[in-house]
Design a protein around this motif. Structure first.
Motif, PDB file in Angstrom:
ATOM      1  N   GLY A 221       0.787  -1.228   0.000  1.00  0.00           N
ATOM      2  CA  GLY A 221       0.000   0.000   0.000  1.00  0.00           C
ATOM      3  C   GLY A 221       0.812   1.268   0.000  1.00  0.00           C
ATOM      4  O   GLY A 221       0.300   2.321  -0.383  1.00  0.00           O
ATOM      5  N   PHE A 222       2.092   1.200   0.407  1.00  0.00           N
ATOM      6  CA  PHE A 222       2.845   2.457   0.480  1.00  0.00           C
ATOM      7  C   PHE A 222       3.074   3.055  -0.906  1.00  0.00           C
ATOM      8  O   PHE A 222       2.737   4.219  -1.154  1.00  0.00           O
ATOM      9  CB  PHE A 222       4.190   2.259   1.184  1.00  0.00           C
ATOM     10  N   VAL A 223       3.654   2.286  -1.823  1.00  0.00           N
ATOM     11  CA  VAL A 223       3.990   2.838  -3.141  1.00  0.00           C
ATOM     12  C   VAL A 223       2.742   3.200  -3.946  1.00  0.00           C
ATOM     13  O   VAL A 223       2.623   4.335  -4.414  1.00  0.00           O
ATOM     14  CB  VAL A 223       4.900   1.874  -3.925  1.00  0.00           C
ATOM     15  N   PRO A 224       1.767   2.285  -4.133  1.00  0.00           N
ATOM     16  CA  PRO A 224       0.576   2.702  -4.886  1.00  0.00           C
ATOM     17  C   PRO A 224      -0.202   3.792  -4.169  1.00  0.00           C
ATOM     18  O   PRO A 224      -0.816   4.647  -4.809  1.00  0.00           O
ATOM     19  CB  PRO A 224      -0.248   1.415  -5.006  1.00  0.00           C
ATOM     20  N   GLY A 225      -0.168   3.779  -2.825  1.00  0.00           N
ATOM     21  CA  GLY A 225      -0.829   4.844  -2.069  1.00  0.00           C
ATOM     22  C   GLY A 225      -0.178   6.187  -2.315  1.00  0.00           C
ATOM     23  O   GLY A 225      -0.856   7.203  -2.499  1.00  0.00           O
ATOM     24  N   ALA A 226       1.152   6.205  -2.333  1.00  0.00           N
ATOM     25  CA  ALA A 226       1.873   7.451  -2.596  1.00  0.00           C
ATOM     26  C   ALA A 226       1.614   7.946  -4.011  1.00  0.00           C
ATOM     27  O   ALA A 226       1.431   9.149  -4.239  1.00  0.00           O
ATOM     28  CB  ALA A 226       3.368   7.242  -2.375  1.00  0.00           C
ATOM     29  N   ILE A 227       1.583   7.022  -4.977  1.00  0.00           N
ATOM     30  CA  ILE A 227       1.327   7.412  -6.367  1.00  0.00           C
ATOM     31  C   ILE A 227      -0.076   7.993  -6.507  1.00  0.00           C
ATOM     32  O   ILE A 227      -0.282   9.036  -7.143  1.00  0.00           O
ATOM     33  CB  ILE A 227       1.532   6.204  -7.291  1.00  0.00           C
ATOM     34  N   LEU A 228      -1.051   7.317  -5.919  1.00  0.00           N
ATOM     35  CA  LEU A 228      -2.420   7.841  -5.941  1.00  0.00           C
ATOM     36  C   LEU A 228      -2.489   9.202  -5.255  1.00  0.00           C
ATOM     37  O   LEU A 228      -3.124  10.139  -5.753  1.00  0.00           O
ATOM     38  CB  LEU A 228      -3.363   6.855  -5.253  1.00  0.00           C
ATOM     39  N   TYR A 229      -1.829   9.343  -4.139  1.00  0.00           N
ATOM     40  CA  TYR A 229      -1.838  10.588  -3.376  1.00  0.00           C
ATOM     41  C   TYR A 229      -1.272  11.745  -4.194  1.00  0.00           C
ATOM     42  O   TYR A 229      -1.804  12.862  -4.164  1.00  0.00           O
ATOM     43  CB  TYR A 229      -1.026  10.381  -2.096  1.00  0.00           C
ATOM     44  N   LEU A 230      -0.212  11.483  -4.955  1.00  0.00           N
ATOM     45  CA  LEU A 230       0.393  12.541  -5.759  1.00  0.00           C
ATOM     46  C   LEU A 230      -0.534  13.010  -6.875  1.00  0.00           C
ATOM     47  O   LEU A 230      -0.449  14.161  -7.316  1.00  0.00           O
ATOM     48  CB  LEU A 230       1.735  12.063  -6.335  1.00  0.00           C
ATOM     49  N   THR A 231      -1.456  12.139  -7.333  1.00  0.00           N
ATOM     50  CA  THR A 231      -2.410  12.581  -8.354  1.00  0.00           C
ATOM     51  C   THR A 231      -3.425  13.559  -7.780  1.00  0.00           C
ATOM     52  O   THR A 231      -4.112  14.246  -8.539  1.00  0.00           O
ATOM     53  CB  THR A 231      -3.165  11.394  -8.982  1.00  0.00           C
TER      54      THR A 231
END
Length: 466
Positions: free
Chosen positions: A134-144
């Motif tokens: 969840g960290f990496v996809p969460g961070a990517i989603l968050y940056l959008t």
């Protein structure tokens, strides 16, 4: 506001170019820096087993097959829990999600010092994957939530370069820990490695409430006008790209292109972990026997890779072209893996090949997610990003297993590297043949027509014809 102080204002936007750029710099220094450090720590905790192997295999009597399975089983836990974690982020917000992820994985990583058998090794690596999911996809989603498409590849490039910086910093640090702390308080060097590289994740988790906010409107450290700038650019992009259509996670599950994209990223992940898990061993086999020296030599390809990620990602943003950049990185990265196989006994040539592989294969990550986040929107983005990432991260299981099998059965990594190179070549072809160029060109025209990479609004879009 005095326009002479902020720059020329384009007639189609109320915001000056200078204040737009300043707003995004402010956001980047706070959010991207924090997420970058988090990813750096995550990657260290994920791959430090590659350095620990240099001592741990001897101390615990682990074979290459045991090590390969233990290194890869991390991704089984990651695969199972990643999609639920990212869907939960949409519901409960980034703060609670990132706190849970960082603190739990830091504790598990530090507890790796207690392993004494293959079963314990497998269980701890599996649990590390569960908690880091969840960290990496969460961070990517968050940056959008903060950056429009015209800025996304370079931001993701900076974020993703943490994995190469982790190699630059972590390689000599890991070597120094294992060399100089071996025997201190009765602990082996590899045990100190797990403890000392697990603590930073816990510290970052405790800092999350003071650094991250869920959306631009929640950021008290931004002025109202700065919040308006972010909202204006994101809202304009949603309107231009049709992103206000609310795709669901079910839509993503039924879309065959999602699974094609998962294969592309799977191949990239296989290449990344071929480098990450086996670089120290291949350097050692080339004649470097001291663990600390292995760490120093490992910084060379990672350092070059970090520069390559930032440069290529920025070039992709400037040209607003994703397909050929991504496919080219896959083709060149695959060729570099073949070079590694051919030069494994020559330290200088092997390092050159590793540097090319790192600069291209690792750059596939930000380019891939820049392409993906322009394709998915709404709940489909939260679930789809996690679904693709979790399916693809099975490559982190396959890659070390294939390499370990090759080493065990043939005595060298050559056949394993050839297999992974072929996967990358297929991924490059898949991008060119199956990702619609016209759709991406139209997305690029709309995005660049609204906001240029430097924050200005363009009168005439500048696009690649690729």
């Amino acid at each position: 506001m005095d326009q002479s102080m902020t720059g020329v204002v384009d007639k189609r936007t109320p915001y000056a170019n200078g204040e737009v750029a300043a707003t995004y710099r402010k956001v980047s220094w706070r959010l991207v820096t924090f997420l970058f450090v988090g990813y750096l720590v995550a990657y260290l905790d994920r791959i430090n087993v590659g350095f620990a192997q240099l001592q741990m295999q001897h101390d615990l009597g682990f074979s290459d097959a045991v090590y390969g399975l233990g290194a890869g089983i991390f991704f089984a836990g990651y695969f199972i829990f990643e999609v639920p974690s990212n869907l939960m982020l949409e519901k409960i917000g980034v703060r609670k999600t990132m706190m849970r992820v960082l603190i739990c994985w830091g504790v598990v990583s530090a507890c790796m010092r207690f392993i004494s058998s293959p079963i314990e090794f497998y269980v701890m690596r599996f649990m590390l994957g569960v908690f880091e999911a969840g960290f990496v996809p969460g961070a990517i989603l968050y940056l959008t939530y903060w950056y429009p498409e015209t800025r996304r590849a370079r931001v993701l490039g900076i974020f993703s370069s943490a994995i190469t910086i982790a190699g630059v910093i972590g390689s000599p640090v890991s070597g120094a820990i294992m060399t100089h702390l071996a025997g201190v308080y009765g602990m082996a060097g590899w045990q100190w490695l797990f403890v000392l590289e697990g603590i930073p994740a816990v510290v970052l988790g405790l800092l999350v409430p003071y650094v991250l906010v869920n959306r631009p409107r929640d950021a008290t450290w931004l002025t109202r006008r700065e919040q308006d700038i972010l909202d204006h650019h994101l809202a304009s992009e949603r309107g231009l790209n049709g992103a206000d259509r609310r795709h669901t996670f079910g839509d993503a599950l039924k879309d065959p292109r999602v699974y094609l994209l998962a294969f592309v990223y799977f191949a990239i992940i296989c290449g990344i972990y071929a480098v990450s898990f086996w670089l120290p061993t291949i350097i050692k086999n080339a004649g470097v026997k001291d663990v600390f020296d292995v760490g120093l030599y490992s910084t060379i390809p990672y350092g070059i890779g970090a520069l390559g990620m930032i440069f290529i990602s920025r070039h992709s943003d400037v040209k607003m072209e994703r397909r050929w950049h991504l496919a080219g990185c896959a083709f060149i990265g695959g060729a570099a893996l073949v070079m590694i196989a051919a030069t494994a006994g020559n330290l200088t040539l092997a390092l050159v090949a590793f540097a090319i592989a790192t600069a291209t294969i690792f750059t596939g990550m930000p380019l891939f997610f820049a392409l993906l986040t322009s394709y998915l929107s709404g709940t489909a983005a939260a679930g789809g990003i996690a679904l693709i990432n979790s399916l693809a991260l099975l490559g982190g299981f396959v890659s070390p297993a294939v390499m370990a099998w090759a080493k065990t059965t043939t005595g060298s990594f050559t056949s394993g590297l050839y297999f992974l190179a072929a996967l990358l070549a297929l991924a490059g072809l898949a991008v060119l043949l199956c990702v619609p160029a016209q759709a991406l060109r139209e997305t690029g025209k709309r995005a660049v027509g609204e906001i240029s990479p430097d924050g200005a609004v363009l009168e005439q879009p500048v696009l690649s014809d690729s």
